[in-house]
Design a protein around this motif. Structure first.
Motif, PDB file in Angstrom:
ATOM      1  N   SER A 258     -47.505 -14.620  14.990  1.00 18.77           N
ATOM      2  CA  SER A 258     -48.953 -14.749  15.137  1.00 18.77           C
ATOM      3  C   SER A 258     -49.286 -16.206  15.410  1.00 18.77           C
ATOM      4  O   SER A 258     -48.829 -17.090  14.690  1.00 18.77           O
ATOM      5  CB  SER A 258     -49.676 -14.284  13.864  1.00 18.77           C
ATOM      6  N   VAL A 259     -50.078 -16.445  16.457  1.00 24.76           N
ATOM      7  CA  VAL A 259     -50.520 -17.803  16.805  1.00 24.76           C
ATOM      8  C   VAL A 259     -52.031 -17.763  17.023  1.00 24.76           C
ATOM      9  O   VAL A 259     -52.523 -17.003  17.860  1.00 24.76           O
ATOM     10  CB  VAL A 259     -49.820 -18.338  18.069  1.00 24.76           C
ATOM     11  N   TYR A 260     -52.754 -18.600  16.261  1.00 21.55           N
ATOM     12  CA  TYR A 260     -54.205 -18.611  16.327  1.00 21.55           C
ATOM     13  C   TYR A 260     -54.719 -20.019  16.627  1.00 21.55           C
ATOM     14  O   TYR A 260     -54.298 -20.988  16.002  1.00 21.55           O
ATOM     15  CB  TYR A 260     -54.827 -18.160  14.986  1.00 21.55           C
ATOM     16  N   ASP A 261     -55.639 -20.104  17.573  1.00 23.02           N
ATOM     17  CA  ASP A 261     -56.448 -21.314  17.791  1.00 23.02           C
ATOM     18  C   ASP A 261     -55.611 -22.585  17.858  1.00 23.02           C
ATOM     19  O   ASP A 261     -55.778 -23.505  17.059  1.00 23.02           O
ATOM     20  CB  ASP A 261     -57.489 -21.467  16.668  1.00 23.02           C
ATOM     21  N   GLY A 262     -54.745 -22.652  18.813  1.00 23.99           N
ATOM     22  CA  GLY A 262     -53.949 -23.858  18.993  1.00 23.99           C
ATOM     23  C   GLY A 262     -52.553 -23.518  19.449  1.00 23.99           C
ATOM     24  O   GLY A 262     -51.623 -23.456  18.653  1.00 23.99           O
ATOM     25  N   GLY A 263     -52.416 -23.281  20.748  1.00 20.93           N
ATOM     26  CA  GLY A 263     -51.111 -22.909  21.271  1.00 20.93           C
ATOM     27  C   GLY A 263     -50.640 -23.903  22.315  1.00 20.93           C
ATOM     28  O   GLY A 263     -51.204 -24.981  22.491  1.00 20.93           O
ATOM     29  N   SER A 264     -49.589 -23.553  22.989  1.00 22.28           N
ATOM     30  CA  SER A 264     -49.016 -24.361  24.054  1.00 22.28           C
ATOM     31  C   SER A 264     -48.479 -23.402  25.105  1.00 22.28           C
ATOM     32  O   SER A 264     -47.609 -22.583  24.826  1.00 22.28           O
ATOM     33  CB  SER A 264     -47.882 -25.247  23.520  1.00 22.28           C
ATOM     34  N   ARG A 265     -48.991 -23.499  26.322  1.00 20.25           N
ATOM     35  CA  ARG A 265     -48.573 -22.567  27.362  1.00 20.25           C
ATOM     36  C   ARG A 265     -47.073 -22.638  27.609  1.00 20.25           C
ATOM     37  O   ARG A 265     -46.380 -21.633  27.633  1.00 20.25           O
ATOM     38  CB  ARG A 265     -49.339 -22.866  28.660  1.00 20.25           C
ATOM     39  N   GLN A 266     -46.567 -23.853  27.795  1.00 22.17           N
ATOM     40  CA  GLN A 266     -45.158 -24.015  28.091  1.00 22.17           C
ATOM     41  C   GLN A 266     -44.286 -23.667  26.889  1.00 22.17           C
ATOM     42  O   GLN A 266     -43.256 -23.013  27.014  1.00 22.17           O
ATOM     43  CB  GLN A 266     -44.870 -25.453  28.536  1.00 22.17           C
ATOM     44  N   GLY A 267     -44.699 -24.116  25.694  1.00 26.32           N
ATOM     45  CA  GLY A 267     -43.924 -23.829  24.491  1.00 26.32           C
ATOM     46  C   GLY A 267     -43.847 -22.340  24.198  1.00 26.32           C
ATOM     47  O   GLY A 267     -42.800 -21.822  23.798  1.00 26.32           O
TER      48      GLY A 267
END
Length: 453
Positions: A258-267
């Motif tokens: 789960s990833v909320y409000d703060g990701g990285s497209r490349q990562g």
């Protein structure tokens, strides 16, 4: 009647009563009040220094001999009052399994006292102030679930004291299975030992973290990832690339991300393409970071995916979602598109997804205000095995949807139609009468009151 019923029977009755009846039960007699308190296992209290002194709290808690879970909140922002509350709870509730006190930080002594007075404590949620120290964890032999909020304040670096230095070099293994940390900064020493000691972790949750500790913490952090099954990253943009990279390299047991409000497209793309885990659940709230290429890569690499939950993902289109639907047509059992404007932008998308995802059991389309009957009805026609449906905040739906639901989805057990303005009480009554499997319905009280008449 009061004399006929034995204590055990009364307590069993109290456990089955709705929460709204509790106040009336406690007023019947002193015996009923005593038995009612004895039947309570969970309690939440909001306390103030002006009207809640530790002796009063201890006296009050002593009336609940079988209290297993206690949640305390306080308006005070000083650790002194929190320390007194924790000491009172420890002395009055020896059977506690879970305690939560997050408003203000606690000190070392109350924690040590808690470990002695409540030997069966398995879940602890607290706030700590800097500098950080974790050697008190060695006193909690039954602790499985730990959540810590690191109090905001001065972030100046400091030297480890002799106790922290000694424990930092020890090889103790904690029994923790769930760990949640909030607010880690670059200057936070001591985390290296914590990471290294958590080799039995199943779930890791990081919130608003700008680092995973000081410079020496990275190698130790990797050691706690090996057996992880679930990871949640909330507002951790500063460390998202590093964490996802280490997960891809070292964790093959991961089942839920789960990833909320703060990701990285490349990562995120790198993790999806390089990870060797058999991921089953993806849960994203990434308005500007999640794209179609991420979903296409997931469809190709995560063949065991059973659940996809997206919230406020503005850059995703039907192309990405359909790639999941086609590749996972026999696996996906849960789909959530919460406040995703792709539902509005692309007519026919829900119909296609419904036709592809024949094994769908749970569907959540909440807060799509421009979702109308035609789109949803055409999807429900293909989703005949749904057991859970959430449409909260879908203001464009009307009674037509309710009729379609009980005609197409005979296996529905849980439905949420809160804040669906176009759905009227008459349709709700008809819906309930035609769905014998229904166990839970969430709807405005005013509509239920009308239907009941």
């Amino acid at each position: 009647m009061d004399t006929i019923l034995c204590d055990e029977l009364l307590q069993e009755i109290f456990l089955r009563l709705p929460p709204t009846s509790s106040s009336a039960v406690s007023l019947v007699s002193k015996r009923w009040l005593r038995l009612f308190r004895s039947s309570i296992s969970r309690l939440s209290l909001h306390l103030s220094p002006h009207n809640s002194t530790p002796p009063l709290l201890s006296s009050f808690l002593s009336h609940f001999p079988f209290l297993f879970s206690l949640s305390l909140t306080t308006a005070a922002d000083t650790s002194t009052f929190s320390d007194l509350l924790l000491l009172s709870a420890a002395s009055s509730c020896p059977n506690l399994r879970h305690i939560q006190l997050l408003n203000s930080p606690v000190s070392l002594f109350p924690l040590l006292s808690l470990s002695t007075s409540c030997p069966h404590l398995c879940s602890l949620s607290i706030a700590l102030s800097r500098p950080l120290s974790f050697h008190w964890l060695l006193s909690f032999h039954s602790l499985k679930d730990l959540s810590i909020v690191f109090n905001t304040g001065q972030f100046d670096s400091y030297k480890l004291n002799s106790t922290d230095s000694a424990i930092g070099n020890s090889e103790t293994e904690l029994q923790l299975e769930t760990l949640g940390l909030s607010g880690i900064q670059h200057c936070d020493y001591g985390l290296s030992w914590l990471w290294r000691s958590c080799k039995q972790l199943k779930k890791l949750q990081l919130r608003s973290c700008y680092a995973i500790g000081d410079e020496s913490s990275l190698s130790s952090f990797v050691e706690c990832l090996i057996g992880l099954q679930e990871v949640e990253l909330w507002t951790c943009r500063a460390i998202i690339d590093e964490v996802l990279s280490k997960l891809a390299e070292n964790c093959t047991s991961l089942k839920c991300l789960s990833v909320y409000d703060g990701g990285s497209r490349q990562g995120l793309l790198q993790f999806i393409t390089q990870s060797q885990c058999n991921l089953q659940k993806l849960n994203f709230r990434l308005p500007l970071d999640l794209q179609n290429n991420h979903l296409m890569a997931a469809a190709e690499n995560f063949r065991g995916l059973t659940s996809l939950r997206l919230q406020s993902c503005c850059l995703v289109t039907g192309e990405g979602l359909n790639s999941i639907g086609i590749a996972m047509s026999d696996q996906i059992e849960e789909l959530a598109l919460i406040n995703c404007d792709v539902v509005e932008r692309e007519p026919g998308l829900l119909t296609t997804l419904g036709q592809n995802l024949r094994r769908l059991r749970k569907l959540d389309l909440s807060y799509n205000e421009m979702l109308f009957d035609k789109e949803l009805v055409s999807m429900l026609f293909s989703c005949s095995y749904l057991s859970e449906l959430k449409l909260r905040g879908c203001k464009g739906l009307t009674n037509v949807t309710m009729v379609s639901m009980f005609k197409s989805c005979k296996y529905l057990e849980s439905v949420d139609i809160m804040y669906c303005c176009g759905i009227e009480a008459e349709a709700i009554e008809l819906f309930v009468l035609n769905l014998p499997r229904l166990r839970q319905l969430q709807v405005e009280e005013s509509k239920i009151m009308w239907a009941s008449k």
